[in-house]
Design a protein around this motif. Structure first.
Motif, mmCIF file in Angstrom:
data_model
loop_
_atom_site.group_PDB
_atom_site.id
_atom_site.type_symbol
_atom_site.label_atom_id
_atom_site.label_comp_id
_atom_site.label_asym_id
_atom_site.label_seq_id
_atom_site.Cartn_x
_atom_site.Cartn_y
_atom_site.Cartn_z
ATOM 1 N N UNK A 189 45.415 42.739 35.430
ATOM 2 C CA UNK A 189 43.999 42.371 35.486
ATOM 3 C C UNK A 189 43.147 43.321 34.657
ATOM 4 N N UNK A 190 43.447 44.597 34.720
ATOM 5 C CA UNK A 190 42.675 45.563 33.929
ATOM 6 C C UNK A 190 42.888 45.362 32.436
ATOM 7 N N UNK A 191 44.121 45.095 32.036
ATOM 8 C CA UNK A 191 44.399 44.855 30.615
ATOM 9 C C UNK A 191 43.653 43.617 30.143
ATOM 10 N N UNK A 192 43.669 42.550 30.941
ATOM 11 C CA UNK A 192 42.953 41.332 30.571
ATOM 12 C C UNK A 192 41.448 41.583 30.483
ATOM 13 N N UNK A 193 40.932 42.399 31.388
ATOM 14 C CA UNK A 193 39.511 42.723 31.354
ATOM 15 C C UNK A 193 39.151 43.477 30.076
ATOM 16 N N UNK A 194 39.965 44.454 29.697
ATOM 17 C CA UNK A 194 39.681 45.209 28.484
ATOM 18 C C UNK A 194 39.855 44.357 27.239
ATOM 19 N N UNK A 195 40.818 43.445 27.231
ATOM 20 C CA UNK A 195 41.037 42.587 26.069
ATOM 21 C C UNK A 195 39.931 41.559 25.902
ATOM 22 N N UNK A 196 39.539 40.907 26.989
ATOM 23 C CA UNK A 196 38.645 39.765 26.894
ATOM 24 C C UNK A 196 37.234 40.055 27.387
ATOM 25 N N UNK A 197 37.031 41.136 28.108
ATOM 26 C CA UNK A 197 35.712 41.542 28.521
ATOM 27 C C UNK A 197 35.139 40.816 29.725
ATOM 28 N N UNK A 198 35.853 39.864 30.257
ATOM 29 C CA UNK A 198 35.365 39.161 31.441
ATOM 30 C C UNK A 198 36.436 39.243 32.515
ATOM 31 N N UNK A 199 36.024 39.402 33.766
ATOM 32 C CA UNK A 199 37.036 39.471 34.821
ATOM 33 C C UNK A 199 37.724 38.119 35.008
ATOM 34 N N UNK A 200 39.000 38.176 35.354
ATOM 35 C CA UNK A 200 39.752 36.964 35.607
ATOM 36 C C UNK A 200 39.261 36.307 36.879
ATOM 37 N N UNK A 201 39.317 34.983 36.908
ATOM 38 C CA UNK A 201 39.000 34.287 38.145
ATOM 39 C C UNK A 201 40.178 34.461 39.083
ATOM 40 N N UNK A 202 39.885 34.389 40.350
ATOM 41 C CA UNK A 202 40.957 34.498 41.330
ATOM 42 C C UNK A 202 41.885 33.312 41.192
ATOM 43 N N UNK A 203 43.155 33.574 40.986
ATOM 44 C CA UNK A 203 44.112 32.489 40.855
ATOM 45 C C UNK A 203 44.560 31.978 42.208
ATOM 46 N N UNK A 204 44.449 32.795 43.226
ATOM 47 C CA UNK A 204 44.836 32.385 44.576
ATOM 48 C C UNK A 204 43.605 31.887 45.305
ATOM 49 N N UNK A 205 43.694 30.699 45.830
ATOM 50 C CA UNK A 205 42.589 30.190 46.619
ATOM 51 C C UNK A 205 43.060 30.012 48.042
#
Length: 81
Positions: free
Chosen positions: A34-50
């Protein structure tokens, strides 16, 4: 690996398997991802688990599931979302 030189290859396999089956390991890897994705794309990931503990979501899921079963029984192709 270096363990083979000491004849500890079996121990290495056992330790790696225990590590990969550990929920703590998977949680740590998920947080790093999640941190790597945040640094790469600049937006937090949506929760995949509902959570389907919410009654409304559970009812929607049951309705969708019934419709899918009926469509499969009729031979209809699935709807592309």
């Amino acid at each position: 690996m270096v363990w083979k030189a000491f004849g500890l290859a079996h121990l290495e396999r056992v330790l790696i398997n225990r590590l990969l089956q550990s929920p703590v390991w998977h949680g740590m890897v998920g947080r790093v991802y999640q941190r790597v994705q945040y640094f790469r794309h600049g937006v937090p990931m949506e929760e995949s688990r509902t959570s389907i503990s919410d009654g409304n979501q559970l009812n929607r899921f049951i309705k969708f599931f019934k419709e899918e079963l009926q469509d499969q029984a009729k031979g209809k192709p699935p709807n592309k979302l």
